[in-house]
Design a protein around this motif. Structure first.
Motif, mmCIF file in Angstrom:
data_model
loop_
_atom_site.group_PDB
_atom_site.id
_atom_site.type_symbol
_atom_site.label_atom_id
_atom_site.label_comp_id
_atom_site.label_asym_id
_atom_site.label_seq_id
_atom_site.Cartn_x
_atom_site.Cartn_y
_atom_site.Cartn_z
ATOM 1 N N ALA A 4 -23.021 0.363 12.161
ATOM 2 C CA ALA A 4 -22.122 0.318 11.008
ATOM 3 C C ALA A 4 -20.696 0.478 11.504
ATOM 4 C CB ALA A 4 -22.471 1.429 10.026
ATOM 5 N N PRO A 5 -19.734 -0.229 10.902
ATOM 6 C CA PRO A 5 -18.346 -0.148 11.366
ATOM 7 C C PRO A 5 -17.794 1.268 11.243
ATOM 8 C CG PRO A 5 -18.645 -2.000 9.875
ATOM 9 C CD PRO A 5 -19.890 -1.178 9.789
ATOM 10 N N ILE A 6 -16.865 1.577 12.124
ATOM 11 C CA ILE A 6 -16.183 2.864 12.068
ATOM 12 C C ILE A 6 -14.853 2.690 11.348
ATOM 13 C CG2 ILE A 6 -17.280 3.761 14.146
ATOM 14 C CD1 ILE A 6 -14.804 2.952 15.727
ATOM 15 N N ALA A 7 -14.335 3.791 10.809
ATOM 16 C CA ALA A 7 -13.058 3.734 10.095
ATOM 17 C C ALA A 7 -11.927 3.467 11.080
ATOM 18 C CB ALA A 7 -12.819 5.032 9.347
ATOM 19 N N LEU A 8 -11.100 2.506 10.743
ATOM 20 C CA LEU A 8 -9.960 2.142 11.577
ATOM 21 C C LEU A 8 -8.717 2.828 11.020
ATOM 22 C CD1 LEU A 8 -8.916 0.300 13.899
ATOM 23 C CD2 LEU A 8 -8.585 -1.483 12.169
ATOM 24 N N ASN A 9 -7.942 3.427 11.890
ATOM 25 C CA ASN A 9 -6.756 4.176 11.471
ATOM 26 C C ASN A 9 -5.608 3.219 11.146
ATOM 27 O OD1 ASN A 9 -4.867 6.127 10.942
ATOM 28 N ND2 ASN A 9 -4.707 6.882 13.051
ATOM 29 N N VAL A 10 -5.794 2.492 10.048
ATOM 30 C CA VAL A 10 -4.815 1.506 9.581
ATOM 31 C C VAL A 10 -4.702 1.620 8.067
ATOM 32 C CG1 VAL A 10 -4.426 -0.966 9.184
ATOM 33 C CG2 VAL A 10 -5.080 -0.159 11.452
ATOM 34 N N THR A 11 -3.479 1.573 7.557
ATOM 35 C CA THR A 11 -3.263 1.531 6.109
ATOM 36 C C THR A 11 -2.318 0.382 5.777
ATOM 37 O OG1 THR A 11 -1.426 3.107 6.241
ATOM 38 C CG2 THR A 11 -3.636 4.005 5.811
ATOM 39 N N PHE A 12 -2.340 -0.022 4.506
ATOM 40 C CA PHE A 12 -1.551 -1.166 4.060
ATOM 41 C C PHE A 12 -0.654 -0.766 2.891
ATOM 42 C CE2 PHE A 12 -5.662 -2.547 5.621
ATOM 43 C CZ PHE A 12 -5.328 -3.520 6.551
ATOM 44 N N SER A 13 0.517 -1.371 2.836
ATOM 45 C CA SER A 13 1.424 -1.155 1.711
ATOM 46 C C SER A 13 2.273 -2.406 1.509
ATOM 47 C CB SER A 13 2.326 0.060 1.958
ATOM 48 O OG SER A 13 3.095 -0.117 3.135
ATOM 49 N N SER A 14 2.957 -2.456 0.371
ATOM 50 C CA SER A 14 3.876 -3.567 0.052
ATOM 51 C C SER A 14 3.217 -4.930 0.223
ATOM 52 C CB SER A 14 5.141 -3.489 0.918
ATOM 53 O OG SER A 14 5.806 -2.261 0.734
ATOM 54 N N VAL A 15 1.982 -5.040 -0.260
ATOM 55 C CA VAL A 15 1.274 -6.321 -0.154
ATOM 56 C C VAL A 15 1.822 -7.287 -1.208
ATOM 57 C CG1 VAL A 15 -0.961 -7.472 -0.225
ATOM 58 C CG2 VAL A 15 -0.779 -5.135 0.675
ATOM 59 N N LYS A 16 2.211 -8.471 -0.767
ATOM 60 C CA LYS A 16 2.732 -9.489 -1.676
ATOM 61 C C LYS A 16 1.911 -10.768 -1.541
ATOM 62 C CE LYS A 16 7.513 -7.814 -1.708
ATOM 63 N NZ LYS A 16 8.935 -8.163 -1.429
ATOM 64 N N VAL A 17 1.618 -11.373 -2.682
ATOM 65 C CA VAL A 17 0.861 -12.627 -2.723
ATOM 66 C C VAL A 17 1.676 -13.658 -3.491
ATOM 67 C CG1 VAL A 17 -1.241 -13.763 -3.545
ATOM 68 C CG2 VAL A 17 -1.361 -11.441 -2.615
ATOM 69 N N ASN A 18 2.009 -14.755 -2.838
ATOM 70 C CA ASN A 18 2.744 -15.855 -3.470
ATOM 71 C C ASN A 18 4.030 -15.374 -4.140
ATOM 72 O OD1 ASN A 18 2.811 -18.691 -3.888
ATOM 73 N ND2 ASN A 18 2.206 -18.426 -6.026
ATOM 74 N N ASN A 19 4.685 -14.417 -3.500
ATOM 75 C CA ASN A 19 5.950 -13.872 -4.018
ATOM 76 C C ASN A 19 5.815 -13.337 -5.441
ATOM 77 O OD1 ASN A 19 7.488 -14.626 -1.630
ATOM 78 N ND2 ASN A 19 7.283 -16.735 -2.336
ATOM 79 N N GLY A 20 4.628 -12.832 -5.764
ATOM 80 C CA GLY A 20 4.402 -12.220 -7.066
ATOM 81 C C GLY A 20 4.110 -13.192 -8.190
ATOM 82 N N LYS A 21 3.937 -14.462 -7.869
ATOM 83 C CA LYS A 21 3.703 -15.474 -8.897
ATOM 84 C C LYS A 21 2.229 -15.869 -8.942
ATOM 85 C CE LYS A 21 8.301 -17.489 -8.140
ATOM 86 N NZ LYS A 21 9.034 -18.711 -7.723
ATOM 87 N N ASN A 22 1.804 -16.385 -10.102
ATOM 88 C CA ASN A 22 0.470 -16.963 -10.196
ATOM 89 C C ASN A 22 0.389 -18.195 -9.297
ATOM 90 O OD1 ASN A 22 -0.481 -15.083 -12.093
ATOM 91 N ND2 ASN A 22 0.357 -16.260 -13.797
ATOM 92 N N ILE A 23 -0.830 -18.639 -9.025
ATOM 93 C CA ILE A 23 -1.049 -19.764 -8.115
ATOM 94 C C ILE A 23 -1.642 -20.929 -8.893
ATOM 95 C CG2 ILE A 23 -2.244 -20.537 -6.040
ATOM 96 C CD1 ILE A 23 -2.411 -17.508 -5.263
ATOM 97 N N ALA A 24 -0.962 -22.073 -8.860
ATOM 98 C CA ALA A 24 -1.447 -23.276 -9.538
ATOM 99 C C ALA A 24 -1.921 -24.282 -8.496
ATOM 100 C CB ALA A 24 -0.343 -23.885 -10.400
ATOM 101 N N VAL A 25 -3.117 -24.824 -8.717
ATOM 102 C CA VAL A 25 -3.729 -25.752 -7.765
ATOM 103 C C VAL A 25 -4.065 -27.051 -8.492
ATOM 104 C CG1 VAL A 25 -5.640 -26.111 -6.153
ATOM 105 C CG2 VAL A 25 -4.674 -23.824 -6.448
ATOM 106 N N GLY A 26 -3.705 -28.174 -7.872
ATOM 107 C CA GLY A 26 -3.959 -29.479 -8.471
ATOM 108 C C GLY A 26 -5.317 -30.033 -8.091
ATOM 109 N N THR A 27 -5.363 -31.344 -7.819
ATOM 110 C CA THR A 27 -6.648 -32.002 -7.571
ATOM 111 C C THR A 27 -6.840 -32.458 -6.131
ATOM 112 O OG1 THR A 27 -5.711 -34.141 -8.218
ATOM 113 C CG2 THR A 27 -6.792 -32.841 -9.943
ATOM 114 N N THR A 28 -5.775 -32.557 -5.352
ATOM 115 C CA THR A 28 -5.919 -33.091 -3.992
ATOM 116 C C THR A 28 -5.238 -32.250 -2.916
ATOM 117 O OG1 THR A 28 -3.993 -34.524 -4.351
ATOM 118 C CG2 THR A 28 -6.171 -35.478 -4.774
ATOM 119 N N ASN A 29 -4.051 -31.747 -3.175
ATOM 120 C CA ASN A 29 -3.276 -31.069 -2.134
ATOM 121 C C ASN A 29 -3.741 -29.631 -1.906
ATOM 122 O OD1 ASN A 29 -1.657 -33.336 -1.806
ATOM 123 N ND2 ASN A 29 -0.135 -32.629 -3.276
#
Length: 248
Positions: A4-29
């Motif tokens: 079983a994996p051991i705890a890694l001494n790493v923490t995360f903060s200030s996570v940003k996804v798409n600059n805080g905006k929703n994500i719109a996806v079309g049909t091909t790109n």
């Protein structure tokens, strides 16, 4: 894989996804979504080791461990800001051909890091592998890209005569990767005078069974007509490009 994996001494903060905006996806790109985060780690953790990986997962479901569907970022590029803190950036590639319409709506993000510590990533002894996860870090909407058109006619038109304004509201269909009319949706007809930069709402109508829009107004002065859609949970807001009418 044993153990079983051991705890890694790493923490995360200030996570940003798409600059805080929703994500719109079309049909091909493929949509490339920027993600970033601050990673804080113990001095014993070598985040620049060849077998250390950190990134962000975007997922639909209850949690990181119990997701229905997900997209992982590439391995983040991390720049040290101190001996134990780094600024990290990565990209999540979302391919519309991997999506179904049922995937539109509420999604979450989780940040993760894995240190294999010399183990073979293909067949590791998990007792030697360090893992850190922060879940959830963000919530957002994954949406079906929308399109909106408008055509006001006749052009030109005499003052006091009737102008017919048509258009169509459509959105990406991830089941067949085509655009289809978005039916029975409230859409605003808006107008701005030639001398103005501000649109005002004239009336609200609904799209028909094929997403088509049609209404009439009385010609009063030179100006632009457009349709405006406020959006839904699964579909982003969109404004048509204004169509100019010369009133004589």
């Amino acid at each position: 894989m044993d153990g079983a994996p051991i705890a890694l001494n790493v923490t995360f903060s200030s996570v940003k996804v798409n600059n805080g905006k929703n994500i719109a996806v079309g049909t091909t790109n493929v949509v490339k979504v920027p993600v970033s985060f601050t990673l804080t780690h113990g001095k014993e953790v070598n985040i620049h080791a060849a077998d250390f990986f950190a990134g962000v997962e975007l997922y639909r479901g209850a949690s990181f461990e119990d997701s229905i569907f997900f997209f992982d970022s590439n391995d983040a590029t991390c720049t040290d800001s101190s001996a134990t803190v780094a600024s990290c950036k990565a990209t999540v590639a979302i391919d519309p051909f991997a999506l179904l319409n049922e995937d539109a709506g509420s999604w979450k993000a989780a940040a993760f890091a894995v240190a294999f510590n010399g183990e073979d990533p293909e067949d590791p002894n998990l007792d030697n592998v360090g893992v850190a996860v922060k879940d959830p870090t963000n919530s957002f909407k994954l949406q079906r890209y929308s399109k909106l058109t408008v055509n006001a006619s006749p052009e030109p038109v005499k003052k006091g005569k009737t102008i017919t304004v048509t258009g169509k509201l459509s959105r990406a269909n991830w089941d067949d990767n085509k655009y289809h009319g978005y039916t029975n949706q409230s859409v605003k007809l808006q107008y701005r005078k030639k001398s103005s930069s501000t649109y005002t709402t004239v009336k609200t109508i609904k799209s028909n069974s094929t997403g088509e829009l049609k209404t009439t107004v009385t010609a009063s002065a030179d100006g632009y007509f457009r349709y405006s859609f406020a959006g839904t949970t699964t579909t982003p807001a969109v404004n048509a490009t204004g169509d100019f009418v010369d009133v004589q």
